[in-house]
Design a protein around this motif. Sequence first.
Motif, PDB file in Angstrom:
ATOM      1  N   ILE A  88      62.766 -36.054  54.671  1.00  0.00           N
ATOM      2  CA  ILE A  88      63.294 -37.214  55.396  1.00  0.00           C
ATOM      3  C   ILE A  88      64.644 -36.917  56.209  1.00  0.00           C
ATOM      4  O   ILE A  88      64.539 -37.206  57.601  1.00  0.00           O
ATOM      5  CB  ILE A  88      63.401 -38.555  54.511  1.00  0.00           C
ATOM      6  N   VAL A  89      65.444 -36.355  55.697  1.00  0.00           N
ATOM      7  CA  VAL A  89      66.850 -36.068  56.086  1.00  0.00           C
ATOM      8  C   VAL A  89      66.792 -35.202  57.280  1.00  0.00           C
ATOM      9  O   VAL A  89      67.328 -35.212  58.284  1.00  0.00           O
ATOM     10  CB  VAL A  89      67.841 -35.893  55.134  1.00  0.00           C
ATOM     11  N   ALA A  90      65.969 -34.192  56.895  1.00  0.00           N
ATOM     12  CA  ALA A  90      65.715 -33.084  57.923  1.00  0.00           C
ATOM     13  C   ALA A  90      64.990 -33.476  59.379  1.00  0.00           C
ATOM     14  O   ALA A  90      65.635 -33.222  60.358  1.00  0.00           O
ATOM     15  CB  ALA A  90      64.983 -31.960  57.527  1.00  0.00           C
ATOM     16  N   MET A  91      64.169 -34.659  59.105  1.00  0.00           N
ATOM     17  CA  MET A  91      63.518 -34.920  60.288  1.00  0.00           C
ATOM     18  C   MET A  91      64.402 -35.909  61.026  1.00  0.00           C
ATOM     19  O   MET A  91      64.320 -36.300  62.378  1.00  0.00           O
ATOM     20  CB  MET A  91      62.100 -35.632  59.841  1.00  0.00           C
ATOM     21  N   VAL A  92      65.116 -36.767  60.305  1.00  0.00           N
ATOM     22  CA  VAL A  92      65.928 -37.640  61.169  1.00  0.00           C
ATOM     23  C   VAL A  92      67.165 -36.826  61.791  1.00  0.00           C
ATOM     24  O   VAL A  92      67.436 -37.062  63.030  1.00  0.00           O
ATOM     25  CB  VAL A  92      66.749 -38.626  59.878  1.00  0.00           C
ATOM     26  N   LEU A  93      67.558 -35.570  61.173  1.00  0.00           N
ATOM     27  CA  LEU A  93      68.476 -34.797  62.023  1.00  0.00           C
ATOM     28  C   LEU A  93      67.926 -34.243  63.226  1.00  0.00           C
ATOM     29  O   LEU A  93      68.482 -34.062  64.219  1.00  0.00           O
ATOM     30  CB  LEU A  93      69.040 -33.651  60.980  1.00  0.00           C
TER      31      LEU A  93
ATOM     32  N   ALA B  67      56.192 -33.379  49.055  1.00  0.00           N
ATOM     33  CA  ALA B  67      56.123 -34.395  48.037  1.00  0.00           C
ATOM     34  C   ALA B  67      56.707 -34.049  46.776  1.00  0.00           C
ATOM     35  O   ALA B  67      56.697 -35.003  45.943  1.00  0.00           O
ATOM     36  CB  ALA B  67      54.527 -34.811  47.790  1.00  0.00           C
ATOM     37  N   SER B  68      57.397 -33.200  46.595  1.00  0.00           N
ATOM     38  CA  SER B  68      58.070 -32.801  45.443  1.00  0.00           C
ATOM     39  C   SER B  68      59.385 -33.800  45.246  1.00  0.00           C
ATOM     40  O   SER B  68      59.846 -34.154  46.204  1.00  0.00           O
ATOM     41  CB  SER B  68      58.461 -31.183  45.365  1.00  0.00           C
ATOM     42  N   LYS B  69      59.848 -33.453  43.904  1.00  0.00           N
ATOM     43  CA  LYS B  69      61.248 -34.548  43.833  1.00  0.00           C
ATOM     44  C   LYS B  69      62.370 -34.441  44.737  1.00  0.00           C
ATOM     45  O   LYS B  69      62.812 -35.390  45.221  1.00  0.00           O
ATOM     46  CB  LYS B  69      61.515 -34.087  42.387  1.00  0.00           C
ATOM     47  N   TRP B  70      62.523 -33.010  44.954  1.00  0.00           N
ATOM     48  CA  TRP B  70      63.604 -32.989  46.296  1.00  0.00           C
ATOM     49  C   TRP B  70      63.257 -32.682  47.551  1.00  0.00           C
ATOM     50  O   TRP B  70      63.900 -32.930  48.342  1.00  0.00           O
ATOM     51  CB  TRP B  70      64.416 -31.687  45.696  1.00  0.00           C
ATOM     52  N   GLY B  71      61.921 -32.343  47.456  1.00  0.00           N
ATOM     53  CA  GLY B  71      61.161 -32.122  48.825  1.00  0.00           C
ATOM     54  C   GLY B  71      61.458 -33.507  49.807  1.00  0.00           C
ATOM     55  O   GLY B  71      61.261 -33.615  51.221  1.00  0.00           O
ATOM     56  N   ILE B  72      61.134 -34.832  49.051  1.00  0.00           N
ATOM     57  CA  ILE B  72      60.918 -35.853  49.774  1.00  0.00           C
ATOM     58  C   ILE B  72      62.115 -36.329  50.567  1.00  0.00           C
ATOM     59  O   ILE B  72      62.108 -36.455  51.793  1.00  0.00           O
ATOM     60  CB  ILE B  72      60.622 -37.102  49.006  1.00  0.00           C
ATOM     61  N   PRO B  73      63.249 -36.243  49.674  1.00  0.00           N
ATOM     62  CA  PRO B  73      64.612 -36.660  50.455  1.00  0.00           C
ATOM     63  C   PRO B  73      65.017 -35.454  51.440  1.00  0.00           C
ATOM     64  O   PRO B  73      65.570 -35.734  52.582  1.00  0.00           O
ATOM     65  CB  PRO B  73      65.919 -36.803  49.209  1.00  0.00           C
ATOM     66  N   ILE B  74      64.765 -34.312  51.177  1.00  0.00           N
ATOM     67  CA  ILE B  74      65.203 -32.856  52.105  1.00  0.00           C
ATOM     68  C   ILE B  74      64.419 -33.335  53.395  1.00  0.00           C
ATOM     69  O   ILE B  74      64.870 -33.238  54.383  1.00  0.00           O
ATOM     70  CB  ILE B  74      64.856 -31.973  51.277  1.00  0.00           C
TER      71      ILE B  74
END
Length: 627
Positions: free
Chosen positions: A129-134, A120-127
């Motif tokens: 989401i992108v990681a699980m999409v990959l 839930a951190s600032k950079w944790g959210i996009p990282i």
Amino acid sequence: QPFRTSRSRHQPQATIGKVKMSTKQERVELETTGAGGPAPAASFEVTKEAAIQSQSAKHAPDADDEGVVDKPQGQPGCVERRCSWLFSAINFCNYWLKKLSTAVDSFLEGIFAWLGLRVASKWGIPITIVAMVLVFMGFGSGLLVDYQEENNGDRLFTPQDSQGVRDKEYVEATYGYFNRRTLVYATGNPEGKDVLSSAAFVDLCRVFEDLVDAESEHDGTMYTFESDAICFRPDDGRCDAVSALDLFPSCLLTTKYDCDCIAEETSTSEKILAAVNADDPQDVFGDPLDLDDVLGGIEYDEDNQVTSAEAFRLTMTTQNNVIEQKNEEDTDPVVDEWELAAKDAVLDFSSDDLELYVENESATDEVINDSIDNDVTLIAISAILIGVFAMLVFSRRHPVLSSANMGVVGMLSTVMAVLASYGFMMYCGIPLSLPSRAGAVILIAIGIDDSFVVMNEHWNRLAEEGMSVTPVPQLISSGLRRSAVSITLTSLTDLVAFLTGLTSSLPAIQDFVAYTAVGVTFDFLFQITFFVAFLALDAHRQRANRIDVFSCFKSRTAIEKPDEQQKCGCVPCGPTPPITVGEPDGVKRFIATTLPTFIFKPVVQAVILVGLAGPWRTLIPLILGSR
């Protein structure tokens, strides 16, 4: 007032005179008499234990304390004396199990609290989401790159190490494969009409012609019934086909019959019955012709002569040059294609006197495959309905506090997990089968249920900590540390339950439990990462006072002022419904408040009791049994 008692030589100097018991407090009034007369009364407030000890001093229960039985001091009871070691062992185990459970629970809570902060951190959210999409794309690509499907029923539903499989392999290796047959049934139209008529025999001849001429294509080559790859010739001559037309051998051509000749030979009912009741009728190969093989619903007169029949049966025998195929039925693909062409020829035939039906191996497989395709459609529909239900559960009357968009995210997360797990199984070389497809519905339900648990705990944290007091990472961490432990235990339970199915001897069950076990694991990983990342985004949306689903628009009314007028973008929405952050709403409110109130009404209870415990319990099994 004190009462006087006469002393005997067995009474002590101080005598208990009266015991009074009450519900709130045990009062014992001790009155003492001395040798010289009544002494002043002494009143005490004592506990029940003191009263029992006083009674024990007299070695007999007092009249007002009936039912109190004392045991000798220092002598344990029979159960305590003989089983004390067992009680000690149980207490010891309970103590250490409790310590172990607490330690494991604390350990897991710490891990998931840390995970919630990072996701839930600032950079944790996009990282995240992108990681699980990959992850989804990487494993899910197995469905495209290495897709395999197991359709061989013998391999799926037969124990491969059984004696029956070994016997089958021996027979096929020694004697080859049995020939295949296409059966055509022709009943009278309307039903029950006598088929022993000239028009019916002519139609039977015509449909037989269409079957012989039916063409199929395989690997660029056209085939008919008389092709060498299809036709079975018992005497290296005519193709094997038996029907009631064999009663008229003079009309036989090479394989087909002359339909004009058939019309002439069956011009009268006398000619037809004479041919049917001929002595020792033979087929075209000179073998005895059993009327029961070519006619159905035969009726006889008192002289055992055929008078009528309700159906024809036409039998066409083909070769069966089996080719073993990976993950498919061991079959003859050339005959497969011709059987489908024969099925189409029969269904396309039009007759006013006959109703036609066809049966062969390929037609049966086609019906099964169509049913499977319909099941896949139903699975997709059920997934959509589960997603809609999740949106209803997550929605609320307040446009900002509502989280219907998380229902879509929960469904998306679950579908991604299922597809990724199925792709992973493809990479492992385990083909997809019909039972494994059905497991997708179970996995979707498990994944959505996990999202319900995470979301409910998040709402609890909002109710306790407030909407804008705790930072979002800490809020998500606080909720995940409790909800993730719960779904961890349920996921482990599901995983163990499915893995026990690997002990089955049926490959279909082994494939099913393997797919579902891996699917449960992927479900769990996606819910505690992908779903939680979007949950953090949803919390930011709510704090920004943005409207659910339509997040581009802000609500003009703050959450803390529910009665003011608000606007959904440029459109007035009217007064916001009075609702607080922690108040149950939507489906949750219906289940928690409305439904119980309705069920506990006397009339509804009576209807439920009559409906579930009444005569329906007897009628329902009868109805189901009749099917």
